[in-house]
Design an enzyme around this catalytic site. Structure first.
Site, PDB file in Angstrom:
ATOM      1  N   ASP A  12     -71.346  80.318 -14.558  1.00 32.14           N
ATOM      2  CA  ASP A  12     -70.388  80.675 -13.536  1.00 32.14           C
ATOM      3  C   ASP A  12     -70.904  81.968 -12.891  1.00 32.14           C
ATOM      4  O   ASP A  12     -71.606  82.740 -13.539  1.00 32.14           O
ATOM      5  CB  ASP A  12     -69.021  80.886 -14.189  1.00 32.14           C
ATOM      6  CG  ASP A  12     -68.005  81.467 -13.236  1.00 32.14           C
ATOM      7  OD1 ASP A  12     -67.771  80.855 -12.182  1.00 32.14           O
ATOM      8  OD2 ASP A  12     -67.459  82.544 -13.552  1.00 32.14           O
ATOM      9  N   ASP A  14     -68.960  84.584 -10.673  1.00 32.36           N
ATOM     10  CA  ASP A  14     -68.085  85.757 -10.682  1.00 32.36           C
ATOM     11  C   ASP A  14     -67.390  85.933 -12.020  1.00 32.36           C
ATOM     12  O   ASP A  14     -66.710  85.028 -12.498  1.00 32.36           O
ATOM     13  CB  ASP A  14     -67.059  85.642  -9.559  1.00 32.36           C
ATOM     14  CG  ASP A  14     -67.725  85.500  -8.190  1.00 32.36           C
ATOM     15  OD1 ASP A  14     -68.738  86.182  -7.962  1.00 32.36           O
ATOM     16  OD2 ASP A  14     -67.230  84.707  -7.371  1.00 32.36           O
TER      17      ASP A  14
END
Length: 173
Positions: A12, A14
């Site tokens: 991922d 952020d």
């Protein structure tokens, strides 16, 4: 983590690779999470393909442009080295797409691009949606909690690590 030889690790963006700056359209605001650069380097050193799977609803909400998103992702590539795949969902939660995590679309698209089966892939993220997207795709996952991670997401996850270097040790063990 049950041992299966991993061929790919999907991160991922952020809150996992870089500090979470909501709807960030500024490459100068990109800051790597502690240990993230070393974790990605460790994956590469072990011959794993590395990719990014990221919901970016700011595009669909009109809060940032695709050009701003591209510039931010280019800055991430500058910091970490170029990722083998970038899979981005620009949709809002109300769009009903099949790519937005926790749907499996981003993970499956990354696996297809990398030539890795989902069961040979590990998704590393900071919230339950990352874990659920991995599960729905047939991949494994490691949750690396941040202050934004809900307690129920932590207890529900099969694999939890305190930080990205620990997550990579789990993946590579």
């Amino acid at each position: 983590m049950e041992h299966v030889d991993a061929r790919a690790v999907l991160f991922d963006r952020d809150g996992t690779l870089v500090e979470d700056v909501p709807y960030n359209g500024d490459p100068l605001a990109v800051r790597p999470m502690e240990g993230a650069v070393a974790a990605v380097a460790a994956a590469r050193a072990h011959g794993l393909a590395v990719g990014v799977v990221s919901n970016q609803s700011g595009v669909g909400r009109g809060l940032l442009t695709r050009d701003q998103l591209t510039a931010v992702n280019a800055r991430v590539d500058e910091i970490f080295g170029a990722f083998d795949t970038w899979q981005i969902c620009p949709h809002t939660p109300d769009d009903g797409c099949h790519c937005r995590k926790p749907e499996p679309g981003l993970v499956l698209a990354a696996c297809a691009e990398l030539g890795a089966l989902p069961e040979e892939t590990v998704v590393v993220g900071d919230i339950g949606g990352d874990v659920e997207a991995a599960e729905r795709a047939g991949a494994r996952s490691v949750l690396v909690p941040t202050p934004a991670t809900r307690a129920e997401e932590v207890w529900r996850a099969d694999n939890v690590a305190d930080d990205l270097p620990t997550a990579m040790r789990l993946v590579l063990s």
